[in-house]
Scaffold this motif. Structure first.
Motif, mmCIF file in Angstrom:
data_model
loop_
_atom_site.group_PDB
_atom_site.id
_atom_site.type_symbol
_atom_site.label_atom_id
_atom_site.label_comp_id
_atom_site.label_asym_id
_atom_site.label_seq_id
_atom_site.Cartn_x
_atom_site.Cartn_y
_atom_site.Cartn_z
ATOM 1 N N SER A 61 0.830 -1.200 0.000
ATOM 2 C CA SER A 61 0.000 0.000 0.000
ATOM 3 C C SER A 61 0.866 1.251 0.000
ATOM 4 N N SER A 65 -2.279 4.045 -4.119
ATOM 5 C CA SER A 65 -3.207 2.921 -4.256
ATOM 6 C C SER A 65 -2.980 1.922 -3.132
ATOM 7 N N SER A 66 -4.002 1.121 -2.865
ATOM 8 C CA SER A 66 -3.932 0.132 -1.796
ATOM 9 C C SER A 66 -3.249 -1.144 -2.284
ATOM 10 N N ASP A 68 -4.606 -3.993 -2.112
ATOM 11 C CA ASP A 68 -5.630 -4.766 -2.814
ATOM 12 C C ASP A 68 -5.792 -4.304 -4.250
ATOM 13 N N ASP A 69 -5.684 -2.999 -4.484
ATOM 14 C CA ASP A 69 -5.770 -2.487 -5.848
ATOM 15 C C ASP A 69 -4.610 -3.032 -6.686
#
Length: 321
Positions: A61, A65-66, A68-69
């Motif tokens: 992260s 952006s994270s 997960d992204d």
């Protein structure tokens, strides 16, 4: 031989370019398009049909952006590469997310590392390469496809040997917790062979409950020694802080802290700068800020060599020991 294609997502392009330079190949072109609703699409612009494809991307992260992204984008791009006819797709992930949640410690806990492996397998990934994963046994058992685990130890041996030139103190390698003793012992033996002398061992007791750390008892003699703390990851910095305080109480003359991955969440880097640490070094598996006392150990050539050996049919597994 199948052509070699090296890709990266936009978020990892700087590091991937270092890998490409060390490998002597250009980064292949791709399109990464954002839609107004927050969705996105990725596709290769280079022809990958019949190619041996390597996708380089750490999963973490940041402000842009994270984790997960980045993970979803990487998975979708693996799928797009397979649909475009790539003969083989290898995911080169220097920092692998969710690797710390590899066992159940509470009722109904998830096994996130296994779920992550299932996602890569479902999209058709042929091989996963990573650097100093948190738990090697859990990593190897989670995947049903080929994996290649690269230890940063050879890089750290070179780094420490250079920094300790002219140092007359006894040398000790310390683990900041019991779980890292095996990693520290491997570095201790390698340094002993490289320097041709005796290297001591130590570790610091640590207990974790949620985000709370306790313990701090030092096991081992560090009085008057130059001590190398080695760990796989620095996130909040609490583990390193406790270990440093214990080693100083034990009489350590110098402290060098090495970690394969530097997350440095929140104020961790600034907090560590206040400790009596002579050297703080991490690899460039994750992007790091400039203008600090942090020293960077370049792991791009190691990953490039792994890609070269995988592409040419080996011997790649020799890099895992």
């Amino acid at each position: 031989m199948r052509p070699l294609k090296l890709f990266s997502l936009d978020a990892g392009a700087d590091f991937a370019l270092d890998v490409a330079t060390a490998l002597g190949v250009p980064l292949a072109a791709h399109e990464e398009r954002e839609f107004v609703d927050g969705e996105h699409k990725l596709r290769p612009l280079d022809d990958v049909e019949g190619a041996d494809v390597y996708l380089v991307q750490s999963l973490y992260s940041d402000r842009a952006s994270s984790v997960d992204d980045k993970l979803v984008r990487m998975l979708f791009f693996v799928g797009a590469l397979k649909d475009a006819g790539a003969a083989r797709v290898t995911a080169v992930i220097p920092y692998l997310c969710y690797a710390r949640k590899d066992r159940r410690t509470k009722l109904h806990d998830p096994l996130s590392s296994r779920y992550l492996a299932s996602l890569f397998e479902a999209l058709g990934t042929d091989c996963v390469v990573t650097l100093d994963v948190h738990n090697l046994a859990a990593f190897e058992n989670a995947f049903r496809i080929r994996t290649l685990h690269l230890p940063a130890q050879p890089l750290f041996v070179d780094f420490v040997a250079e920094r300790l030139q002219g140092d007359g103190n006894p040398l000790v390698v310390a683990s900041p917790d019991v779980g890292g003793v095996k990693r520290a012992e491997a570095l201790r033996q390698a340094l002993g062979e490289r320097l041709g002398g005796e290297v001591g061992r130590a570790f610091v007791e640590k207990y974790r409950s949620g985000d709370e750390l306790s313990g701090g008892v030092l096991v081992g003699d560090v009085d008057g020694a130059s001590v190398v703390i080695v760990d796989d990851l620095i996130a909040g910095g609490g583990t390193v802080r406790r270990a440093t305080e214990s080693l100083k109480r034990g009489g350590a003359a110098r402290i060098l802290v090495l970690a394969s991955h530097g997350q440095f969440c929140g104020s961790a880097l600034a907090d560590l700068a206040q400790l009596p640490i002579d050297v703080l070094a991490v690899t460039n598996s994750l992007p790091q800020p400039v203008g600090t006392q942090l020293q960077i150990v370049d792991c791009a050539p190691l990953l490039a060599e792994a890609i070269r050996r995988l592409h040419h049919g080996g011997p790649a597994t020799q890099l895992s020991v």
